[in-house]
Design an enzyme around this catalytic site. Structure first.
Site, mmCIF file in Angstrom:
data_model
loop_
_atom_site.group_PDB
_atom_site.id
_atom_site.type_symbol
_atom_site.label_atom_id
_atom_site.label_comp_id
_atom_site.label_asym_id
_atom_site.label_seq_id
_atom_site.Cartn_x
_atom_site.Cartn_y
_atom_site.Cartn_z
ATOM 1 N N SER A 15 47.472 35.539 71.546
ATOM 2 C CA SER A 15 48.682 36.363 71.490
ATOM 3 C C SER A 15 49.482 36.257 72.785
ATOM 4 O O SER A 15 50.669 35.914 72.782
ATOM 5 C CB SER A 15 48.299 37.826 71.263
ATOM 6 O OG SER A 15 47.461 37.958 70.149
ATOM 7 N N CYS A 43 43.610 37.437 67.458
ATOM 8 C CA CYS A 43 44.370 38.244 66.504
ATOM 9 C C CYS A 43 44.565 37.509 65.180
ATOM 10 O O CYS A 43 44.285 38.041 64.110
ATOM 11 C CB CYS A 43 45.719 38.607 67.125
ATOM 12 S SG CYS A 43 46.775 39.530 66.028
ATOM 13 N N CYS A 48 43.078 40.994 64.188
ATOM 14 C CA CYS A 48 44.018 41.843 63.436
ATOM 15 C C CYS A 48 44.321 41.356 62.021
ATOM 16 O O CYS A 48 44.224 42.121 61.056
ATOM 17 C CB CYS A 48 45.355 41.930 64.176
ATOM 18 S SG CYS A 48 45.301 41.709 65.954
ATOM 19 N N LYS A 51 41.294 40.804 59.549
ATOM 20 C CA LYS A 51 40.719 42.140 59.385
ATOM 21 C C LYS A 51 41.561 42.985 58.432
ATOM 22 O O LYS A 51 41.050 43.639 57.528
ATOM 23 C CB LYS A 51 40.620 42.782 60.779
ATOM 24 C CG LYS A 51 40.129 44.184 60.899
ATOM 25 C CD LYS A 51 41.154 45.258 60.832
ATOM 26 C CE LYS A 51 42.322 45.212 61.739
ATOM 27 N NZ LYS A 51 42.157 45.770 63.049
ATOM 28 N N TYR A 177 36.736 51.081 67.177
ATOM 29 C CA TYR A 177 37.602 50.793 66.030
ATOM 30 C C TYR A 177 37.110 49.620 65.189
ATOM 31 O O TYR A 177 37.212 49.638 63.961
ATOM 32 C CB TYR A 177 39.063 50.642 66.474
ATOM 33 C CG TYR A 177 39.453 49.309 67.078
ATOM 34 C CD1 TYR A 177 39.987 48.307 66.291
ATOM 35 C CD2 TYR A 177 39.305 49.073 68.441
ATOM 36 C CE1 TYR A 177 40.364 47.090 66.843
ATOM 37 C CE2 TYR A 177 39.678 47.863 68.997
ATOM 38 C CZ TYR A 177 40.205 46.869 68.202
ATOM 39 O OH TYR A 177 40.569 45.670 68.743
ATOM 40 N N GLU A 181 36.229 50.004 61.215
ATOM 41 C CA GLU A 181 36.992 49.167 60.278
ATOM 42 C C GLU A 181 36.049 48.328 59.418
ATOM 43 O O GLU A 181 36.209 48.255 58.190
ATOM 44 C CB GLU A 181 37.947 48.254 61.059
ATOM 45 C CG GLU A 181 39.121 49.019 61.657
ATOM 46 C CD GLU A 181 40.059 48.169 62.492
ATOM 47 O OE1 GLU A 181 41.211 48.580 62.668
ATOM 48 O OE2 GLU A 181 39.642 47.091 62.975
ATOM 49 N N HIS A 434 60.625 64.552 51.523
ATOM 50 C CA HIS A 434 59.748 65.192 50.565
ATOM 51 C C HIS A 434 59.673 64.381 49.283
ATOM 52 O O HIS A 434 60.693 63.845 48.853
ATOM 53 C CB HIS A 434 60.307 66.597 50.258
ATOM 54 C CG HIS A 434 59.398 67.395 49.403
ATOM 55 N ND1 HIS A 434 58.190 67.896 49.865
ATOM 56 C CD2 HIS A 434 59.510 67.780 48.101
ATOM 57 C CE1 HIS A 434 57.613 68.563 48.879
ATOM 58 N NE2 HIS A 434 58.381 68.511 47.802
ATOM 59 N N GLU A 439 55.886 64.383 56.289
ATOM 60 C CA GLU A 439 56.767 65.538 56.525
ATOM 61 C C GLU A 439 56.025 66.679 57.217
ATOM 62 O O GLU A 439 56.629 67.527 57.866
ATOM 63 C CB GLU A 439 57.430 66.026 55.232
ATOM 64 C CG GLU A 439 56.483 66.653 54.222
ATOM 65 C CD GLU A 439 57.196 67.115 52.938
ATOM 66 O OE1 GLU A 439 58.259 67.747 53.035
ATOM 67 O OE2 GLU A 439 56.669 66.843 51.834
HETATM 68 C C1 LIG Z 1 37.990 42.279 64.931
HETATM 69 C C2 LIG Z 1 39.210 42.549 65.763
HETATM 70 C C3 LIG Z 1 40.263 43.255 65.242
HETATM 71 C C4 LIG Z 1 41.389 43.500 66.011
HETATM 72 N N1 LIG Z 1 42.404 44.221 65.456
HETATM 73 C C5 LIG Z 1 43.526 44.472 66.166
HETATM 74 C C6 LIG Z 1 44.613 45.177 65.596
HETATM 75 O O1 LIG Z 1 44.557 45.591 64.434
HETATM 76 N N2 LIG Z 1 45.718 45.371 66.355
HETATM 77 C C7 LIG Z 1 45.813 44.919 67.649
HETATM 78 O O2 LIG Z 1 46.846 45.116 68.281
HETATM 79 N N3 LIG Z 1 44.775 44.259 68.225
HETATM 80 C C8 LIG Z 1 43.647 44.015 67.510
HETATM 81 N N4 LIG Z 1 42.614 43.315 68.080
HETATM 82 C C9 LIG Z 1 42.717 42.912 69.498
HETATM 83 C C10 LIG Z 1 43.585 41.663 69.672
HETATM 84 O O3 LIG Z 1 43.114 40.642 68.816
HETATM 85 C C11 LIG Z 1 43.499 41.223 71.121
HETATM 86 O O4 LIG Z 1 43.835 42.299 71.959
HETATM 87 C C12 LIG Z 1 44.468 40.068 71.393
HETATM 88 O O5 LIG Z 1 44.172 38.973 70.566
HETATM 89 C C13 LIG Z 1 44.372 39.666 72.867
HETATM 90 O O6 LIG Z 1 45.196 38.559 73.086
HETATM 91 P P1 LIG Z 1 44.908 37.551 74.293
HETATM 92 O O7 LIG Z 1 46.075 36.636 74.341
HETATM 93 O O8 LIG Z 1 44.536 38.289 75.493
HETATM 94 O O9 LIG Z 1 43.594 36.752 73.852
HETATM 95 P P2 LIG Z 1 43.174 36.007 72.531
HETATM 96 O O10 LIG Z 1 44.088 36.285 71.403
HETATM 97 O O11 LIG Z 1 41.742 36.298 72.355
HETATM 98 O O12 LIG Z 1 43.379 34.475 72.883
HETATM 99 C C14 LIG Z 1 42.610 33.827 73.859
HETATM 100 C C15 LIG Z 1 42.564 32.359 73.497
HETATM 101 O O13 LIG Z 1 42.089 31.625 74.625
HETATM 102 C C16 LIG Z 1 41.261 30.559 74.164
HETATM 103 N N5 LIG Z 1 40.440 30.148 75.297
HETATM 104 C C17 LIG Z 1 39.511 30.894 75.957
HETATM 105 N N6 LIG Z 1 39.021 30.188 77.001
HETATM 106 C C18 LIG Z 1 39.656 28.979 76.996
HETATM 107 C C19 LIG Z 1 39.582 27.823 77.833
HETATM 108 N N7 LIG Z 1 38.773 27.787 78.907
HETATM 109 N N8 LIG Z 1 40.362 26.754 77.522
HETATM 110 C C20 LIG Z 1 41.192 26.771 76.440
HETATM 111 N N9 LIG Z 1 41.298 27.843 75.629
HETATM 112 C C21 LIG Z 1 40.547 28.939 75.910
HETATM 113 C C22 LIG Z 1 40.497 31.193 73.023
HETATM 114 O O14 LIG Z 1 39.978 30.226 72.142
HETATM 115 C C23 LIG Z 1 41.591 32.046 72.362
HETATM 116 O O15 LIG Z 1 42.277 31.348 71.344
HETATM 117 C C24 LIG Z 1 41.471 43.028 67.335
HETATM 118 C C25 LIG Z 1 40.409 42.290 67.874
HETATM 119 C C26 LIG Z 1 39.298 42.052 67.103
HETATM 120 C C27 LIG Z 1 38.157 41.267 67.684
#
Ligand SMILES: Cc1cc2nc3c(=O)[nH]c(=O)nc-3n(C[C@H](O)[C@H](O)[C@H](O)COP(=O)(O)OP(=O)(O)OC[C@H]3O[C@@H](n4cnc5c(N)ncnc54)[C@H](O)[C@@H]3O)c2cc1C
Length: 449
Positions: A15, A43, A48, A51, A177, A181, A434, A439
């Protein structure tokens, strides 16, 4: 000739990493991103999105049941797990493609490999080195399993999305959470579900009424919620035997640990480059996400402030703007609304009652529980909880909390009101829609505390 191969090298195309990379490229920077697993990160692939698709799937069983009270006589329903998983995978592949096109369309170079930090201006990808003006750590987090005997027999949310078979009985361990879920998902899909939580009340980082009420509603839907107990060991190969702290033993076909996530910073070369990490592994950053090394920034779950996708996106934009734009963008962690897609849903924004009291506010509490109109005929017995936390002195609404259908959809609008500093008087002056559950938020007149 530019001094470095790139202006920004982002590690992790989740993300935060995708947003920061695209934003920086749109501001004219030469950007590359490395992704070792899946575009879109947690995500899109194991968070997200899948899920919520599973949560929709799990709700149909109730919907079929509710229909009878409205005169419908649906045929005998059956559920096929492999169809759900295959359809979910197809949708995620489509999203992966969109992320790739978005990055390429912005001119970001993509490396499909693991990257590590060599020094403040160098990264290594697949044995090759690249130099860069700045490095962004956007590596996310990873589920943590407790170290108990048999922990390797259990799965986490990562694997839950790809189980080859739906277990007949499952034990979910945790009270946050992700635990509630998945317990709701399994229960809704017809799995005999136990939720084992070491604390006295679910969702401990939220308003206590939410966790208490959700626990009651989940139990009423058939989840066996076991408080103040933990799993101490897991035995068995086929049938799993989970021993609990009170000596009880739960038999199941699957055990899921939803016992927390740790920042994904191990083995990245950060310490070697001089980046200071907190004891749990989170990169320590200042208010503009700069680490202890000026050319290395970190965002999202890797810094472990608020583990939410919209927060990672917002942090990514702050970094891109700071490095390549006018640097005026800031982020506030106040009034970040969030939803939990348990059954029923939870939606919340602002301060919990306890947080408000801890911060010295003299608060009035407005609380209402009721049967929503839909369930008068369905006979389901599901109730809704709504709660407002109000500062008596200024009349400002400090927190809006809900357990009930579509709570996330309801709370998003109230988040704007809180962001604008809405008072209880302004809530009262708002004419409700309503008949809705929402509400109730503008018609609660008498404080309970
Ligand atoms: C089951 C679950 C449900 C969730 N539901 C929600 C929700 O409903 N709403 C919400 O807002 N948040 C939700 N979250 C949280 C959300 O997914 C995270 O907060 C968000 O994805 C964080 O984004 P990020 O960019 O920090 O990391 P990430 O999205 O985790 O991305 C990190 C990326 O870095 C890559 N990476 C790691 N190390 C290396 C490396 N050395 N070299 C190359 N690539 C690498 C990984 O493969 C990954 O693709 C949920 C999380 C989980 C586990």
């Amino acid at each position: 000739m530019p001094q470095y191969d790139y202006d920004l090298f982002t590690i992790g195309a989740g993300s935060g990493g995708v947003r920061a990379s695209r934003w920086a490229a749109n501001l004219g920077a030469r950007v590359a991103v490395a992704e070792e697993r899946y575009l879109g990160g947690t995500c899109v692939n194991v968070g997200c999105i899948p899920k919520k698709l599973f949560a929709y799937a799990a709700h149909f069983q109730e919907d079929f049941g509710d229909a009878a009270g409205y005169g419908w006589q649906p045929g005998k329903a059956s559920f096929d797990w492999s169809t759900l998983v295959a359809n979910k995978d197809r949708e995620i592949a489509r999203l992966n493609g969109i992320y790739e096109r978005l990055l390429k369309g912005s001119g970001v170079e993509i490396f499909r490999a693991r990257a590590t930090v060599v020094d403040p201006h160098t990264v290594e990808i697949d044995g090759k080195r690249a130099t860069t003006g700045h490095i962004l750590i956007a590596t996310g987090g990873w589920p943590v399993k407790p170290s108990i005997p048999g922990a390797d027999l259990a799965f986490t949310s990562n694997e839950a999305f790809h189980l080859t078979e739906l277990p007949r009985r499952v034990v979910v361990v945790g009270g946050g959470y992700i635990a509630v879920e998945f317990a709701s998902i399994f229960n809704g899909l017809g799995v005999d579900t136990s939720l084992v939580y070491r604390g006295p009340c679910l969702l401990k980082s939220f308003d206590a009424d939410l966790g208490r009420f959700l626990g009651e509603q989940m139990a009423q839907k058939g989840v066996r919620v076991l408080y103040q107990r933990n799993v101490t060991r897991i035995d068995g190969g086929g049938v799993l035997k989970s021993t609990l702290t009170d000596g009880a033993m739960l038999e199941s076909d699957g055990v899921m640990f939803a016992t927390g996530r740790a920042p994904n910073t191990h083995g990245l070369g950060l310490e070697r480059a001089g980046v200071k990490l907190a004891p749990g592994g989170a990169a320590i950053v200042d208010e503009v996400f700069q680490t202890s090394v000026p050319t290395i920034h970190a965002i999202g779950d890797a810094v472990d402030r608020m583990q939410l996708t919209p927060v990672a996106l917002a942090e990514g934009m702050v970094v891109a703007e700071r490095l390549f734009g006018r640097g005026e963008r800031k982020i506030s962690y106040d009034n970040v609304a969030t939803a939990i897609f348990s059954h029923p849903n939870v939606g919340t924004v602002g301060l919990s009652e306890a947080q408000a009291r801890d911060r010295g506010f003299d608060v009035a509490i407005y609380r209402s529980t009721f049967t929503p109109l839909k369930h008068t005929l369905s006979g389901r017995g599901e109730k809704v909880l709504m709660k407002l936390v109000v500062d008596k002195k200024s009349d400002r609404v400090l927190g809006v909390h809900m357990v009930g259908a579509e709570a996330g959809e309801v709370i998003q609008g109230f988040a704007v009101a809180l962001q604008c500093g809405a008072t209880k008087k302004q809530f009262d002056a708002t004419i409700g829609i309503h008949p809705t559950s929402a509400e109730e938020f503008v018609t609660m007149r008498e404080p309970v505390v």
